[in-house]
Design a protein around this motif. Structure first.
Motif, PDB file in Angstrom:
ATOM      1  N   MET A   1       3.933   9.113  13.949  1.00  0.00           N
ATOM      2  CA  MET A   1       3.278   7.870  13.548  1.00  0.00           C
ATOM      3  C   MET A   1       3.557   7.581  12.073  1.00  0.00           C
ATOM      4  SD  MET A   1      -0.787   6.883  13.616  1.00  0.00           S
ATOM      5  CE  MET A   1      -1.158   7.844  12.161  1.00  0.00           C
ATOM      6  N   ASP A   2       3.858   6.330  11.779  1.00  0.00           N
ATOM      7  CA  ASP A   2       4.081   5.899  10.406  1.00  0.00           C
ATOM      8  C   ASP A   2       2.744   5.443   9.828  1.00  0.00           C
ATOM      9  OD1 ASP A   2       4.803   4.756   8.028  1.00  0.00           O
ATOM     10  OD2 ASP A   2       6.587   3.765   8.818  1.00  0.00           O
ATOM     11  N   THR A   3       2.026   6.360   9.197  1.00  0.00           N
ATOM     12  CA  THR A   3       0.680   6.065   8.712  1.00  0.00           C
ATOM     13  C   THR A   3       0.679   4.944   7.682  1.00  0.00           C
ATOM     14  OG1 THR A   3       0.032   8.356   9.110  1.00  0.00           O
ATOM     15  CG2 THR A   3      -1.376   7.063   7.641  1.00  0.00           C
ATOM     16  N   LEU A   4       1.643   4.986   6.746  1.00  0.00           N
ATOM     17  CA  LEU A   4       1.678   3.968   5.701  1.00  0.00           C
ATOM     18  C   LEU A   4       1.900   2.582   6.299  1.00  0.00           C
ATOM     19  CD1 LEU A   4       1.623   3.309   2.696  1.00  0.00           C
ATOM     20  CD2 LEU A   4       4.104   3.703   2.644  1.00  0.00           C
ATOM     21  N   GLN A   5       2.811   2.482   7.253  1.00  0.00           N
ATOM     22  CA  GLN A   5       3.058   1.184   7.878  1.00  0.00           C
ATOM     23  C   GLN A   5       1.838   0.710   8.651  1.00  0.00           C
ATOM     24  OE1 GLN A   5       5.258  -0.973   7.425  1.00  0.00           O
ATOM     25  NE2 GLN A   5       4.766  -2.402   9.093  1.00  0.00           N
ATOM     26  N   ASN A   6       1.168   1.631   9.319  1.00  0.00           N
ATOM     27  CA  ASN A   6      -0.038   1.253  10.050  1.00  0.00           C
ATOM     28  C   ASN A   6      -1.150   0.799   9.103  1.00  0.00           C
ATOM     29  OD1 ASN A   6       1.236   1.809  12.428  1.00  0.00           O
ATOM     30  ND2 ASN A   6       0.218   3.786  12.781  1.00  0.00           N
ATOM     31  N   VAL A   9      -0.381  -2.756   8.384  1.00  0.00           N
ATOM     32  CA  VAL A   9      -0.762  -3.596   9.519  1.00  0.00           C
ATOM     33  C   VAL A   9      -2.276  -3.835   9.509  1.00  0.00           C
ATOM     34  CG1 VAL A   9      -0.884  -3.738  12.042  1.00  0.00           C
ATOM     35  CG2 VAL A   9       1.204  -2.900  10.924  1.00  0.00           C
ATOM     36  N   PHE A  10      -3.034  -2.770   9.286  1.00  0.00           N
ATOM     37  CA  PHE A  10      -4.497  -2.880   9.250  1.00  0.00           C
ATOM     38  C   PHE A  10      -4.932  -3.863   8.152  1.00  0.00           C
ATOM     39  CE2 PHE A  10      -8.459  -1.028   7.332  1.00  0.00           C
ATOM     40  CZ  PHE A  10      -9.335  -1.498   8.302  1.00  0.00           C
ATOM     41  N   MET A  11      -4.343  -3.752   6.972  1.00  0.00           N
ATOM     42  CA  MET A  11      -4.683  -4.657   5.885  1.00  0.00           C
ATOM     43  C   MET A  11      -4.349  -6.106   6.232  1.00  0.00           C
ATOM     44  SD  MET A  11      -3.298  -2.325   2.697  1.00  0.00           S
ATOM     45  CE  MET A  11      -3.327  -3.695   1.548  1.00  0.00           C
ATOM     46  N   ARG A  12      -3.233  -6.305   6.900  1.00  0.00           N
ATOM     47  CA  ARG A  12      -2.833  -7.668   7.263  1.00  0.00           C
ATOM     48  C   ARG A  12      -3.752  -8.251   8.344  1.00  0.00           C
ATOM     49  NH1 ARG A  12       1.942 -10.143   6.113  1.00  0.00           N
ATOM     50  NH2 ARG A  12       1.867  -8.687   4.354  1.00  0.00           N
ATOM     51  N   VAL A  13      -4.191  -7.432   9.268  1.00  0.00           N
ATOM     52  CA  VAL A  13      -5.116  -7.895  10.307  1.00  0.00           C
ATOM     53  C   VAL A  13      -6.425  -8.344   9.674  1.00  0.00           C
ATOM     54  CG1 VAL A  13      -6.526  -7.169  12.275  1.00  0.00           C
ATOM     55  CG2 VAL A  13      -4.106  -6.576  12.190  1.00  0.00           C
ATOM     56  N   VAL A  14      -6.928  -7.535   8.749  1.00  0.00           N
ATOM     57  CA  VAL A  14      -8.176  -7.899   8.071  1.00  0.00           C
ATOM     58  C   VAL A  14      -7.988  -9.183   7.276  1.00  0.00           C
ATOM     59  CG1 VAL A  14      -9.853  -7.186   6.325  1.00  0.00           C
ATOM     60  CG2 VAL A  14      -9.007  -5.521   7.999  1.00  0.00           C
ATOM     61  N   HIS A  67     -10.547  -0.149   1.530  1.00  0.00           N
ATOM     62  CA  HIS A  67     -10.500   0.004   0.068  1.00  0.00           C
ATOM     63  C   HIS A  67      -9.477   1.072  -0.334  1.00  0.00           C
ATOM     64  CE1 HIS A  67     -11.832   0.130  -4.062  1.00  0.00           C
ATOM     65  NE2 HIS A  67     -12.139   1.426  -3.963  1.00  0.00           N
ATOM     66  N   ARG A  68      -9.474   2.193   0.385  1.00  0.00           N
ATOM     67  CA  ARG A  68      -8.510   3.248   0.082  1.00  0.00           C
ATOM     68  C   ARG A  68      -7.082   2.801   0.398  1.00  0.00           C
ATOM     69  NH1 ARG A  68     -10.777   6.549  -3.518  1.00  0.00           N
ATOM     70  NH2 ARG A  68     -12.670   7.569  -2.731  1.00  0.00           N
ATOM     71  N   CYS A  69      -6.916   2.086   1.489  1.00  0.00           N
ATOM     72  CA  CYS A  69      -5.583   1.595   1.865  1.00  0.00           C
ATOM     73  C   CYS A  69      -5.012   0.688   0.780  1.00  0.00           C
ATOM     74  CB  CYS A  69      -5.650   0.826   3.185  1.00  0.00           C
ATOM     75  SG  CYS A  69      -5.858   1.874   4.637  1.00  0.00           S
ATOM     76  N   GLU A  70      -5.856  -0.176   0.244  1.00  0.00           N
ATOM     77  CA  GLU A  70      -5.399  -1.092  -0.807  1.00  0.00           C
ATOM     78  C   GLU A  70      -4.943  -0.316  -2.039  1.00  0.00           C
ATOM     79  OE1 GLU A  70      -8.238  -4.948   0.268  1.00  0.00           O
ATOM     80  OE2 GLU A  70      -8.895  -3.454  -1.201  1.00  0.00           O
ATOM     81  N   GLN A  71      -5.675   0.727  -2.399  1.00  0.00           N
ATOM     82  CA  GLN A  71      -5.268   1.545  -3.549  1.00  0.00           C
ATOM     83  C   GLN A  71      -3.958   2.262  -3.284  1.00  0.00           C
ATOM     84  OE1 GLN A  71      -8.777   4.042  -3.920  1.00  0.00           O
ATOM     85  NE2 GLN A  71      -9.483   2.892  -5.725  1.00  0.00           N
ATOM     86  N   ILE A  72      -3.852   2.896  -2.106  1.00  0.00           N
ATOM     87  CA  ILE A  72      -2.659   3.683  -1.775  1.00  0.00           C
ATOM     88  C   ILE A  72      -1.423   2.792  -1.698  1.00  0.00           C
ATOM     89  CG2 ILE A  72      -1.567   5.046   0.051  1.00  0.00           C
ATOM     90  CD1 ILE A  72      -4.403   6.161   0.647  1.00  0.00           C
ATOM     91  N   VAL A  73      -1.530   1.678  -0.995  1.00  0.00           N
ATOM     92  CA  VAL A  73      -0.382   0.779  -0.841  1.00  0.00           C
ATOM     93  C   VAL A  73       0.031   0.202  -2.195  1.00  0.00           C
ATOM     94  CG1 VAL A  73       0.382  -1.415   0.145  1.00  0.00           C
ATOM     95  CG2 VAL A  73      -0.867   0.240   1.559  1.00  0.00           C
ATOM     96  N   ALA A  74      -0.943  -0.072  -3.069  1.00  0.00           N
ATOM     97  CA  ALA A  74      -0.610  -0.581  -4.403  1.00  0.00           C
ATOM     98  C   ALA A  74       0.187   0.451  -5.198  1.00  0.00           C
ATOM     99  CB  ALA A  74      -1.885  -0.965  -5.152  1.00  0.00           C
ATOM    100  N   TYR A  75      -0.229   1.727  -5.109  1.00  0.00           N
ATOM    101  CA  TYR A  75       0.507   2.791  -5.808  1.00  0.00           C
ATOM    102  C   TYR A  75       1.926   2.923  -5.267  1.00  0.00           C
ATOM    103  CZ  TYR A  75      -3.736   4.530  -8.118  1.00  0.00           C
ATOM    104  OH  TYR A  75      -4.857   4.654  -8.903  1.00  0.00           O
ATOM    105  N   VAL A  76       2.046   2.855  -3.953  1.00  0.00           N
ATOM    106  CA  VAL A  76       3.375   2.978  -3.337  1.00  0.00           C
ATOM    107  C   VAL A  76       4.265   1.811  -3.755  1.00  0.00           C
ATOM    108  CG1 VAL A  76       4.634   2.943  -1.151  1.00  0.00           C
ATOM    109  CG2 VAL A  76       2.581   4.346  -1.380  1.00  0.00           C
ATOM    110  N   ASP A  77       3.725   0.610  -3.740  1.00  0.00           N
ATOM    111  CA  ASP A  77       4.515  -0.561  -4.138  1.00  0.00           C
ATOM    112  C   ASP A  77       4.948  -0.463  -5.602  1.00  0.00           C
ATOM    113  OD1 ASP A  77       4.260  -1.605  -1.616  1.00  0.00           O
ATOM    114  OD2 ASP A  77       2.615  -2.986  -2.129  1.00  0.00           O
ATOM    115  N   GLU A  78       4.046   0.046  -6.434  1.00  0.00           N
ATOM    116  CA  GLU A  78       4.384   0.213  -7.857  1.00  0.00           C
ATOM    117  C   GLU A  78       5.497   1.240  -8.036  1.00  0.00           C
ATOM    118  OE1 GLU A  78       2.207   1.458 -12.091  1.00  0.00           O
ATOM    119  OE2 GLU A  78       1.049   1.331 -10.222  1.00  0.00           O
ATOM    120  N   ALA A  79       5.406   2.348  -7.309  1.00  0.00           N
ATOM    121  CA  ALA A  79       6.446   3.389  -7.399  1.00  0.00           C
ATOM    122  C   ALA A  79       7.790   2.860  -6.927  1.00  0.00           C
ATOM    123  CB  ALA A  79       6.031   4.600  -6.562  1.00  0.00           C
TER     124      ALA A  79
END
Length: 369
Positions: A1-6, A9-14, A67-79
């Motif tokens: 499973m691609d956790t980051l991609q999921n 998807v979760f963020m986009r659904v919300v 909230h955690r997803c938003e932080q994690i995805v932001a860090y990944v996008d920045e990297a």
């Protein structure tokens, strides 16, 4: 499973409020979006969204997870943005290695030019005569001299070739004589250059009209750097072989002269080595490109100049020795005359005269004695 991609998807659904709208924005199917959310909930063993036929609502766990997803995805996008920027504009720290003689003759001017063009790059330069392990030591580029490049798996960029010449000081040749054949080297002090990546220090291989010959030499000193060897030769310690870039300055002022010019020694190749060609960091790519232009041109110009210098031509040794002996005699005569005029015993003043300095022209150069 691609956790980051999921997570995405979760963020986009919300954000969109429905599986269908999220699927349209992400250019996928509603079924794929639904499966991603289900996989994520199964992985977490908790429900993130309450679903009805008309609306979606986040659970309390879903709100915390968002909230955690938003932080994690932001860090990944920045990297990822930083990594892409490294491919576009040189920045950060450039870790270089070079053999000492190369650094003195070519590298410092190249680094200065590089800094002018890319001031955001900090250069960390290590000098040594050995060939380093780039991956183990965390180096970006190594600049080395070698007669044959070892099989290391590294990417190599050949920057040019430097001829090697046999040379000695007029002082040494006046005292010990000038060899006229390769066999004559056996009777001379030969200062050796110790470097495993170039050639054996005590076996010199020459090519001439009579083919290739390897001569075993001996002498009072062995050093592991070309600049130290040059200083030893200028001090009159013996005969040695130097790369053109190390010998050039001494040949300009005739503190060293070339001997046995009818024979050639193996040329030394100068390489830039780096770990990978794929996804090469911009600071590394820019440095290698600068080396290919500046160092290559400088090496070719130095070789051309060396061949044209009076002290590098056939017969230069005899001329330099004659000039050296004449200067010594002139200095001795001047000292003796000064001693006679002041009533100082000639033998004492004559001894001092042997240490006096004078200058004499050799071709277009000035010879110090």
């Amino acid at each position: 499973m691609d956790t980051l991609q999921n997570m995405r998807v979760f963020m986009r659904v919300v954000e969109t409020g429905s599986f269908t709208a999220a699927a349209q924005q992400m250019a996928t199917t509603t079924a794929h979006v639904s499966r991603s959310i289900s996989d994520l909930e199964t992985h977490l063993r908790t429900r993130l969204l309450n679903r009805t036929t008309r609306r979606l609502a986040m659970t309390e766990a879903g709100e915390r997870y968002l909230h955690r997803c938003e932080q994690i995805v932001a860090y990944v996008d920045e990297a990822e943005a930083e990594a892409r920027h490294a491919q576009a504009r040189p920045a950060g720290t450039l870790r270089l290695h070079a053999m000492s003689s190369l650094a003195q003759h070519y590298l410092m001017s190249a680094i200065a030019r590089y800094h002018e063009k890319y001031p955001e790059v900090f250069v960390d330069l290590t000098l040594s005569q050995r060939m380093p392990d780039l991956l183990e030591e965390g180096l970006d580029v190594s600049m080395i001299v070698s007669s044959q490049l070892p099989d290391s798996g590294l990417i190599s960029q050949k920057l040019g070739e430097s001829r090697t010449i046999v040379c000695a000081s007029p002082r040494y040749l006046a005292r010990r004589g000038t060899p006229s054949t390769l066999a004559d080297l056996a009777a001379h002090d030969c200062v050796q250059l110790q470097t495993a990546s170039v050639f054996a220090s005590d076996r010199w291989t020459f090519a001439g009209a009579d083919g290739e010959q390897t001569i075993t030499v001996r002498g009072p000193l062995r050093v592991n750097g070309a600049e130290s060897l040059r200083s030893a030769l200028e001090a009159g310690m013996g005969i040695g072989i130097l790369p053109a870039f190390s010998a050039l300055e001494s040949m300009r002022n005739c503190s060293l002269v070339r001997i046995l010019p009818e024979y050639t020694l193996p040329a030394l190749s100068v390489y830039a080595l780096y770990p990978s060609r794929q996804y090469l960091d911009a600071k590394i790519r820019a440095w290698v490109e600068l080396l290919r232009v500046q160092v290559t041109e400088a090496m070719a110009a130095d070789d051309t100049e060396l061949c044209a210098l009076p002290c590098a031509r056939a017969g230069a040794a005899a001329t330099a020795v004659a000039a050296f002996e004449a200067a010594q005699a002139q200095a001795a005569a001047a000292s003796a005359g000064a001693a006679h005029a002041h009533g100082v015993p000639e033998t004492i003043q004559g001894a001092k005269g042997q240490r006096a300095g004078s200058h004499v022209n050799v071709g277009s150069a000035t010879l110090d004695t």
